[in-house]
Design an enzyme around this catalytic site. Structure first.
Site: not given
Lengths: 478, 312
Positions: A326-327
């Site tokens: 996701h990041g």
């Protein structure tokens, strides 16, 4: 180009018209049109990133052809490793370079050896995590001989760049989507109408639910030190609905749009907030990513075949990778870790497959036990969302501390009616339709047109009158 | 396919008709149009131009001014937009003697780029392009630029026309949160959005805007136009919670112009700060406050115009 923009509202009918009226007699032409329109759709953000997409996809295309030509296992392994390295290398550079440099510098600073790091101004190409994983699925499946490599570059690029799902999924498997580009598509009225309904419901979720929740969630998260515990809890709940409305809304629009063109995309959300335990939640949330990790990480690691320790290890790896996907932030890793902690006990106690059906099957209302299970699961996921949403771990912990203060029992200090009404509409409609693909799925039901149309007009009116300020889709940043 | 297209058309037609009505209504009922029309009608007689954000817009009602005024203050306005408006109109206002720029605490740290939601209004009514390139297709109609906002305005305009009423100068009374909470200041303290307004800092915008202001001031001096740097009245809670660094930065810009001829710093931030009933919210006057302040402002501007020099 955003799905909830005027540009897309003009773009879609034009592509639809060309697809069914101009290119309809020639499959290749139809695929070519999809490639061209997908490139326009993607290039609308920044045409330079198209080159990256083309490069990444080309590597996998040629790896696929090369894999077909050799049966030497060593060579095949080198080829698939090349594909993985190139794809993950691109992803790693654009998404994680600064994170790794910063973490490295921080670690040495903690050890008393201050280093000066370099920080590059890297712009994250939209949807890179999605199309990279989709391209990887192609080369891995060809390597595993689950799929014949394609010799049709147009169909292949159409599969990689298919605009409805290019920037935020569902992450399609080559085995499912690519063959659809080989066969002639015929217009199906029922499917097209259902696609339109799903688009409408997706727009409602995004514009009315997510964008309104975003206003309050952002305000509360950005000023969390000023709010009471009860307001912080409301902020976390609103974020839970924001991210659901935003991401599942996008998926609905993507799936609906694909149906207009005669394609079937995999389901990405199946009413996750009605789950009765975390295992069920993960079978219903972001299904295309969860199953991707299951097929390409969890199972190759040994899946649930080994002993208790191996099962737990594999689960932790998958959740941590999922968080990291996701990041580039420790908050996402913490979010993954929390979910792993929720999930592992169920797995080890063999209780992860208890709730495989729909909640309150054949009943309108759930039992008290089911209600409790649903509420507890919702609050567990909401708690994890705090880490997902916070800017850093410190903020997430401070937010949590503030939430569990004495003021948790006070009356929230914000007027929330504007957001509560759309959330109630969402929950009610989805609960009533929880056995169907989406909340406006009326296929096979005899409902008089005036009633159906009145429902659609009511939703359109709600979108225009209760819609929040336009926000970019959260998952574009991933 | 035919059936699908026909039904889509039949379904879409009423939506299209409503869309056209929304566009038509909003085109003719908005304060930008009123302001642009007023300026167009009176451009040969205008002596004063007021720029700024909603704070200036709601603080000064030109109805109470005795000189012809171009009302160029807008909701959410920023200095870079003011500059574009100034550049666009300066040659068209031959009698312009003074201009008002806003120097509120937040003025310097806000800069609107190509994505600003009000760019289309400046393009439609003033012919100003604040986009990076050509005006995007969706920004050429109100309904496509912001379908939700204009639909809501349309419904509100039909249901409660009095709530969106404005005068020929595009001035609109502001009814805000303070009246809604019956001026109960304890409630303001428990509502961060009321208490901590404009705490965001933006040093790049600060540098950009301070250079821009300097440029405008020198341009005005060269054209013998007086420059009034105005901060209209604010509520005491707003004043108390200003972010210290941001306030200091604003004040350091003002220090540069303290002794410059033709430049006048009028800081009214604390003038009415305890007059609860004159505020719509912590940083905007309501109709009564605006009336009172406009009268004070008018007297002072008149003195300045007469060149009495008492306001320096």
């Amino acid at each position: 180009m955003l799905f909830n923009s005027i540009e897309f509202a003009i773009f879609l009918p034009i592509v639809f018209g060309l697809y069914w009226f101009v290119a309809n007699r020639n499959l290749k032409l139809q695929n070519l049109l999809i490639v061209a329109s997908s490139f326009i759709f993607y290039g609308w953000w920044d045409w330079r990133f198209l080159l990256l997409l083309i490069f990444s996809a080309s590597v996998d295309y040629f790896v696929g052809i090369a894999l077909e030509k050799t049966s030497d296992l060593k060579k095949r392994k080198i080829l698939v490793a090349t594909s993985i390295l190139v794809n993950l290398g691109i992803l790693g550079f654009f998404k994680y370079f600064n994170f790794f440099v910063d973490s490295f510098v921080d670690a040495f600073t903690l050890l008393g050896v201050p280093l000066s790091g370099i920080s590059l101004k890297i712009v994250l190409p939209v949807g890179i995590s999605f199309y990279t994983f989709q391209a990887l699925s192609y080369s891995i499946d060809v390597y595993k001989k689950k799929l014949e490599p394609t010799h049709d570059p147009v169909a292949y690029f159409a599969f990689i760049s298919f605009f409805p799902q290019l920037v935020a999924g569902p992450i399609e498997r080559a085995t499912h989507l690519l063959p659809q580009f080989y066969t002639k598509r015929t217009f199906d009225y029922a499917k097209a109408v259902d696609g339109m309904r799903q688009i409408l419901w997706g727009l409602f979720k995004k514009i009315v639910v997510a964008d309104n929740c975003a206003v309050f969630a952002n305000r509360i998260f950005d000023n969390y030190t000023d709010y009471s515990g009860s307001t912080l809890l409301i902020g976390a709940i609103f974020f839970a609905f924001q991210i659901y409305g935003d991401f599942s809304g996008y998926s609905d629009i993507a799936i609906g749009t694909a149906r207009l063109f005669g394609f079937s995309l995999m389901r990405n959300f199946a009413y996750p907030y009605f789950s009765r335990d975390i295992a069920e939640f993960w079978r219903r949330w972001h299904i295309s990513l969860t199953t991707w990790f299951r097929d390409y990480v969890y199972i190759p690691l040994g899946g649930s075949q080994g002993g208790t320790g191996e099962k737990a290890r594999n689960t932790f790896i998958v959740f941590l990778l999922s968080g990291f996907w996701h990041g580039a932030n420790w908050t996402f890793i913490a979010w993954g870790l929390l979910n792993a902690l929720y999930f592992v006990p169920l797995l080890l106690l063999n209780k992860n497959r208890i709730n495989t059906d729909t909640a309150a099957l054949n009943r309108i209302l759930p039992t008290l036990k089911e209600t409790l299970q649903i509420v507890i699961t919702f609050f567990l996921t909401t708690f994890a969302w705090i880490f997902f949403r916070a800017k850093n771990i410190g903020e997430a912990l401070a937010f949590t501390k503030g939430m569990f203060s004495k003021k948790l029992l006070t009356i929230p200090s914000e007027d929330l009616t504007k957001v509560i009404i759309p959330v109630i509409i969402l929950v009610t409609a989805e609960w009533l339709q929880r056995n169907r693909q989406h909340a406006l799925d009326f296929e096979g039901r005899k409902i008089y047109r005036p009633i159906r149309w009145a429902t659609y007009y009511a939703i359109v009116s709600i979108i225009f009158l209760l819609g929040g300020q336009q926000q970019e889709f959260i998952y574009f940043q991933f | 396919m035919k059936r699908f297209l026909l039904l889509s058309l039949v379904f879409g037609l009423p939506i299209l008709l409503v869309g056209i009505s929304v566009e038509f209504y909003n085109r003719n009922h908005n304060t930008y149009k009123a302001k642009a029309d007023y300026v167009e009608k009176n451009k040969d007689q205008i002596e004063l131009a007021i720029f700024g954000s909603s704070q200036n817009w709601h603080a000064i009602n030109p109805e109470y001014l005795t000189i012809k005024t171009a009302p160029f203050a807008h909701g959410g306005g920023a200095m870079n937009i003011d500059y574009l408006v100034y550049e666009r109109f300066k040659a068209e206002l031959p009698k312009l003697k003074a201009i008002v720029f806003e120097i509120s605490y937040q003025s310097f740290e806000r800069k609107w780029n190509s994505n600003w939601s009000n760019n289309h209004l400046f393009w439609m009514y003033y012919g100003i392009n604040n986009y990076d390139g050509p005006v995007p297709l969706s920004e050429r109609l109100l309904i496509t630029a912001n379908p939700m906002a204009y639909s809501k305005k349309f419904i509100q305009g039909i249901r409660h026309p009095e709530r969106s009423a404005y005068n020929e100068f595009g001035y609109m009374p502001r009814n805000g949160s303070l009246a809604r909470i019956k001026y109960d200041t304890s409630k303001i303290y428990s509502t961060p959005s009321l208490k901590r307004r404009h705490h965001k800092t933006n040093l790049n915008a600060y540098q950009f805007n301070s250079d821009l202001l300097n440029k405008i001031i020198h341009d005005c001096i060269a054209m013998k136009i007086k420059v009034i740097l105005l901060s209209p009245p604010k509520f005491y809670i707003y004043n108390r919670h200003m972010e210290a660094g941001k306030l200091k930065r604003r004040n350091s810009i003002l220090d540069n112009y303290k002794n410059i001829d033709q430049v006048y710093i009028w800081n009214y931030e604390r003038t009415f700060e305890f007059k609860n009933e004159w505020f719509a919210d912590p940083d905007h006057l309501n109709d009564e406050g605006s009336k009172q302040f406009s009268k004070i402002f008018n007297e002072r501007v008149l003195s300045l115009m007469e060149d009495s020099g008492i306001n320096k």
